[in-house]
Design an enzyme around this catalytic site. Structure first.
Site, PDB file in Angstrom:
ATOM      1  N   PHE A 132      -8.350 -20.738  42.572  1.00 16.57           N
ATOM      2  CA  PHE A 132      -7.448 -20.422  41.466  1.00 16.57           C
ATOM      3  C   PHE A 132      -6.756 -21.718  41.052  1.00 16.57           C
ATOM      4  O   PHE A 132      -6.313 -22.480  41.908  1.00 16.57           O
ATOM      5  CB  PHE A 132      -6.419 -19.379  41.921  1.00 16.57           C
ATOM      6  CG  PHE A 132      -5.548 -18.856  40.820  1.00 16.57           C
ATOM      7  CD1 PHE A 132      -6.035 -17.941  39.907  1.00 16.57           C
ATOM      8  CD2 PHE A 132      -4.239 -19.297  40.688  1.00 16.57           C
ATOM      9  CE1 PHE A 132      -5.238 -17.458  38.883  1.00 16.57           C
ATOM     10  CE2 PHE A 132      -3.437 -18.822  39.667  1.00 16.57           C
ATOM     11  CZ  PHE A 132      -3.935 -17.904  38.757  1.00 16.57           C
ATOM     12  N   ASP A 201      -5.285 -18.745  51.553  1.00 21.37           N
ATOM     13  CA  ASP A 201      -4.644 -18.002  50.473  1.00 21.37           C
ATOM     14  C   ASP A 201      -5.195 -16.578  50.529  1.00 21.37           C
ATOM     15  O   ASP A 201      -6.399 -16.358  50.355  1.00 21.37           O
ATOM     16  CB  ASP A 201      -4.968 -18.659  49.127  1.00 21.37           C
ATOM     17  CG  ASP A 201      -4.270 -17.991  47.953  1.00 21.37           C
ATOM     18  OD1 ASP A 201      -4.055 -16.771  47.999  1.00 21.37           O
ATOM     19  OD2 ASP A 201      -3.977 -18.691  46.960  1.00 21.37           O
ATOM     20  N   TYR A 226       2.228  -8.684  44.689  1.00 23.43           N
ATOM     21  CA  TYR A 226       2.199  -7.811  43.510  1.00 23.43           C
ATOM     22  C   TYR A 226       0.812  -7.274  43.189  1.00 23.43           C
ATOM     23  O   TYR A 226       0.654  -6.531  42.229  1.00 23.43           O
ATOM     24  CB  TYR A 226       2.763  -8.537  42.279  1.00 23.43           C
ATOM     25  CG  TYR A 226       2.208  -9.912  42.008  1.00 23.43           C
ATOM     26  CD1 TYR A 226       0.972 -10.081  41.405  1.00 23.43           C
ATOM     27  CD2 TYR A 226       2.937 -11.044  42.353  1.00 23.43           C
ATOM     28  CE1 TYR A 226       0.462 -11.343  41.158  1.00 23.43           C
ATOM     29  CE2 TYR A 226       2.440 -12.315  42.115  1.00 23.43           C
ATOM     30  CZ  TYR A 226       1.201 -12.452  41.516  1.00 23.43           C
ATOM     31  OH  TYR A 226       0.699 -13.708  41.280  1.00 23.43           O
ATOM     32  N   LYS A 227      -0.186  -7.613  43.998  1.00 28.61           N
ATOM     33  CA  LYS A 227      -1.546  -7.088  43.777  1.00 28.61           C
ATOM     34  C   LYS A 227      -1.726  -5.840  44.635  1.00 28.61           C
ATOM     35  O   LYS A 227      -1.175  -4.786  44.343  1.00 28.61           O
ATOM     36  CB  LYS A 227      -2.575  -8.174  44.064  1.00 28.61           C
ATOM     37  CG  LYS A 227      -2.436  -9.421  43.166  1.00 28.61           C
ATOM     38  CD  LYS A 227      -3.507 -10.438  43.460  1.00 28.61           C
ATOM     39  CE  LYS A 227      -3.259 -11.769  42.769  1.00 28.61           C
ATOM     40  NZ  LYS A 227      -3.335 -11.682  41.303  1.00 28.61           N
ATOM     41  N   ARG A 375     -13.622  -7.987  35.257  1.00 27.80           N
ATOM     42  CA  ARG A 375     -13.183  -7.765  36.633  1.00 27.80           C
ATOM     43  C   ARG A 375     -12.656  -6.338  36.792  1.00 27.80           C
ATOM     44  O   ARG A 375     -11.853  -5.875  35.976  1.00 27.80           O
ATOM     45  CB  ARG A 375     -12.081  -8.739  37.040  1.00 27.80           C
ATOM     46  CG  ARG A 375     -12.476 -10.176  37.154  1.00 27.80           C
ATOM     47  CD  ARG A 375     -11.452 -10.977  37.952  1.00 27.80           C
ATOM     48  NE  ARG A 375     -10.084 -10.621  37.620  1.00 27.80           N
ATOM     49  CZ  ARG A 375      -9.018 -11.027  38.310  1.00 27.80           C
ATOM     50  NH1 ARG A 375      -9.163 -11.791  39.380  1.00 27.80           N
ATOM     51  NH2 ARG A 375      -7.791 -10.678  37.936  1.00 27.80           N
TER      52      ARG A 375
END
Length: 400
Positions: A132, A201, A226-227, A375
């Site tokens: 990312f 990560d 938050y995922k 996705r």
């Protein structure tokens, strides 16, 4: 089998799987409407207990108790207390995770801290070349600040790229674009064999699949909440520091909250014991306590059961896509092997941006990654098999 017959058969199978799903009852613990929500890998759904808890924090704890809440409402100890709630979901014992700051800030703390732990003579940082972007930016900055050379490498090439110069390696457990899961145990072992430190990560794996931080000897790890942990937009991230490293962990961001005597207001810094030295400034209480309420949905939930359902959902989705979508219209870039798959399916599609807009308009919410990736994130706590079949069917209708 005709398309109509195929749809009928798949829909019947979905109903059977939903009936047998031991996690199906958890859906009622989330605020969900009639859409098929497959974007939990970007932002998890709202747990029903969060609004009431936030209202109490605002009206009573802040509005009535005010400053007393730092002690009486447990505000001061929230970072480590909530860290201990996250710990079982990533395979860590208590006392090794502290919650606070963003993922980016925690990547910086972990990576610079890892270089300092590695010691003299190691002047190289390896980073996932497909990471990312922010992780790459932070790694480049950490390299400049520590006098290290930064080498981007493909995760599969890490074992051969390691050398006596390598101080730290920053890797993603699950690739954010493709949903590929990397082999954390073997890569961590290879990094340790070279005398370097492993920094992972976990943004796209925590809450979706087992991680095993303690079991596999991971040195440092970071992740967002938050995922798949459903903590809400911008909810604080976390930092894991392995117990055996904590007394030597030298954070590049020493703040008053990580001081051994934070209210002593000393001009010199003395780090707090344990993972607490990963704290920096005043905790973001509103979002932190919203996260704490969100984590209650995990009470009594086995991460192994979540993983089993995740694999079943993604298998079924790929099967339905293969049955419904015209041949050649999409290509899965997510590995078919379970050992290499996270909890999302990524499909390459020539007009992916426009297709995703149409999907959302028709009640199937995923997301698009430039230039051509659709996705679909599967959160087993609230996504079912009938919804999965519906998503594939709507996708096929659009592509037909």
């Amino acid at each position: 089998m005709s398309e109509r017959g195929s749809v009928s058969a798949q829909a019947a199978r979905a109903a059977e799987m939903d009936a047998a799903d031991e996690l199906a009852g958890l859906r009622k613990q989330f605020v969900l409407d009639d859409v098929v929500y497959l974007d939990g890998n970007s932002l998890g759904a709202l747990p029903v207990g969060v609004p009431g808890r936030v209202e109490d924090v605002v009206r009573r704890q802040w509005g009535e108790l005010r400053i007393r809440s730092w002690e009486e409402s447990g505000w001061w100890t929230a970072p480590e207390r909530i860290g201990d709630r996250i710990a079982p979901l990533v395979g860590a014992a208590a006392g090794q995770i502290v919650v606070g700051d963003s993922t980016s800030v925690n990547v910086f703390k972990a990576l610079v801290g890892a270089v300092r732990l590695a010691g003299d003579g190691r002047d190289e940082i390896l980073v996932d070349a497909t990471t990312f972007p922010t992780d790459g930016y932070i790694a480049a900055s950490a390299a400049r600040l520590t006098g290290c050379e930064l080498r981007p490498v493909d995760p599969d090439e890490v074992p051969s790229a390691l050398s006596s110069r390598t101080a730290a390696v920053l890797l993603n457990h699950v690739d954010y674009r493709t949903g590929r899961r990397y082999d954390l145990p073997s890569l961590t072992s290879a990094i340790h064999s070279a005398g370097a430190l492993a920094v992972w990560d976990l943004c796209h794996s925590a809450g979706a699949l087992p991680v095993g931080l303690d079991e596999h000897g991971v040195d440092l790890a970071v992740g967002c909440t938050y995922k798949y942990l459903n903590g809400g937009p911008g909810s604080p991230a976390y930092l894991y520091v392995r117990a055996g490293l904590q007394d030597r962990f030298d954070s590049p961001l020493p703040g008053w909250n990580s001081h051994a005597d934070p209210f002593g207001m000393s001009p010199s810094y003395a780090p707090a014991p344990g993972a607490l030295r990963g704290r920096v400034g005043t905790p973001d209480i509103l979002s932190m306590l919203a996260l704490e309420a969100a984590l209650e949905v995990w009470d009594g939930v086995s991460i192994d059961s979540v993983r089993a359902k995740s694999l079943a959902l993604t298998d079924f989705f790929l099967e339905c896509v293969s049955a419904y979508v015209p041949e050649g219209r999409v290509e899965s870039v997510t590995p078919s092997a379970h050992a290499e798959r996270g909890s999302q399916v990524a499909l390459r599609c020539a007009d992916a941006g426009a297709v995703m807009k149409r999907l959302i308009d028709q009640g199937v919410v995923g997301d698009f990654r430039h230039p051509d990736i659709l996705r679909f994130g599967f959160t087993p706590l609230y996504v079912g098999f009938a919804e999965t079949e519906r998503a594939a069917r709507v996708l096929a209708d659009i592509l037909n």
